[in-house]
Design a protein around this motif. Structure first.
Motif, short mmCIF file in Angstrom:
data_model
loop_
_atom_site.label_atom_id
_atom_site.label_comp_id
_atom_site.label_asym_id
_atom_site.label_seq_id
_atom_site.Cartn_x
_atom_site.Cartn_y
_atom_site.Cartn_z
N GLY A 15 2.89 -0.34 5.87
CA GLY A 15 2.31 0.89 6.38
C GLY A 15 2.62 1.03 7.85
O GLY A 15 3.50 0.36 8.40
N ARG A 19 -1.33 2.61 13.27
CA ARG A 19 -2.50 3.36 12.78
C ARG A 19 -3.31 2.43 11.89
O ARG A 19 -3.07 2.33 10.69
CB ARG A 19 -2.06 4.62 12.05
N THR A 77 -1.76 0.82 7.88
CA THR A 77 -2.36 1.69 6.87
C THR A 77 -1.33 2.62 6.25
O THR A 77 -0.29 2.91 6.83
CB THR A 77 -3.49 2.54 7.48
N LEU A 78 -1.68 3.09 5.06
CA LEU A 78 -0.94 4.12 4.34
C LEU A 78 -1.95 5.12 3.78
O LEU A 78 -3.10 4.77 3.54
CB LEU A 78 -0.16 3.51 3.16
N PRO A 79 -1.53 6.35 3.51
CA PRO A 79 -2.41 7.25 2.76
C PRO A 79 -2.79 6.61 1.43
O PRO A 79 -1.96 5.95 0.79
CB PRO A 79 -1.55 8.50 2.57
N ARG A 83 -0.87 4.05 -1.10
CA ARG A 83 -1.23 2.63 -1.08
C ARG A 83 -1.27 2.03 -2.48
O ARG A 83 -0.81 0.93 -2.72
CB ARG A 83 -2.60 2.46 -0.40
N ARG A 124 -6.01 7.21 5.39
CA ARG A 124 -5.18 6.04 5.64
C ARG A 124 -6.03 4.77 5.50
O ARG A 124 -7.03 4.59 6.19
CB ARG A 124 -4.56 6.11 7.03
#
Length: 253
Positions: A15, A19, A77-79, A83, A124
């Protein structure tokens, strides 16, 4: 329209490292205290291999996943829609979806996470390890989430709520007036058989098609009309609503 999805045991790694997790930026910010409590409890049981193995149901090949829970604060992080992986999420091909599709999912899709409660598809989140039936000592997910998550979901769930969650995750965030869609296969003589594992694939294909066509759906009549237009069978039965899996099979050349 709101579509409720379960999470997945499997998560995509990586990710954006710039963020990291921001509980205040997630959808339903009123759940910040509940989220922080679960994170603290998950971190505690994950700190030792012996407790993590029992609490998180980890085997020799997955025991390293406990470290995800120890690194939540600083992990990339990822949306949420990107994820999660597995038979429900893979058909979405979320990582390569266009902006219009991603926007529709962000506006209409909510994932019921055991760690974070309900989160928006575009929220996220880091990779983690926790299931609806994980054991977190004195904190019991089955008592911790339902009331708070139900109140939060009620603030968003105007109009049609299409519930595609599994039973365990529905219990973590009950929505009394949601339409639960059963995935069935129709065999010889028209006999309907409810699917188990493979129902996730049909749900993933349905959500993929919804996102890419971006319909304006207010109620089940609208959903049925949209489904008919796209060759998808959503049918009313004596027991509720069925989604016919075969109607979402890819067209073979």
């Amino acid at each position: 329209m709101t579509v409720l999805l379960p999470p997945s045991e499997t998560k995509r790694e990586g990710g954006d490292p710039t963020r990291t997790l921001d509980l205040g930026a997630l959808s339903f910010p009123e759940l910040a205290d509940e989220r922080a409590a679960v994170i603290t409890a998950a971190r505690s049981v994950s700190s030792e291999e012996s407790t993590a193995r029992t609490a998180l149901k980890l085997g020799p090949r997955s025991i390293a996943e406990r470290f995800r829970n120890l690194a939540l604060d600083g992990a990339p992080t990822l949306p949420a829609i990107e994820r999660y992986t597995g038979v429900l999420y893979d058909p979405l091909e979320a990582a390569s979806a266009d902006q219009a599709t991603t926007r529709w999912w962000a506006d209409h899709v909510v994932v019921q996470s055991a760690m974070f409660g309900p989160v928006g598809a575009g929220d996220r989140i880091p990779a983690y390890r926790l299931s609806h039936d994980s054991r977190l000592g004195a904190l019991r997910l089955a008592k911790h989430w339902p009331d708070a998550a139900a109140r939060a979901l009620a603030t968003r769930s105007s109009g049609l709520v299409l519930d595609l969650r599994s039973e365990g995750y529905r219990a973590l965030g009950p929505v009394s007036d949601a339409v639960v869609l059963r995935v069935v296969s129709i065999g010889a003589g028209g006999r309907r058989t409810a699917l188990n594992h493979w129902n996730k694939t049909a749900k993933g294909r349905l959500v993929s098609l919804l996102g890419r066509s971006a319909p304006d759906v207010a109620d089940m009549d609208d959903l049925v009309a949209w489904a008919e237009e796209h060759g998808v069978a959503v049918e009313r039965t004596a027991d509720g609503w069925d989604l016919v899996a075969e109607s979402l099979e890819p067209v073979r050349a």
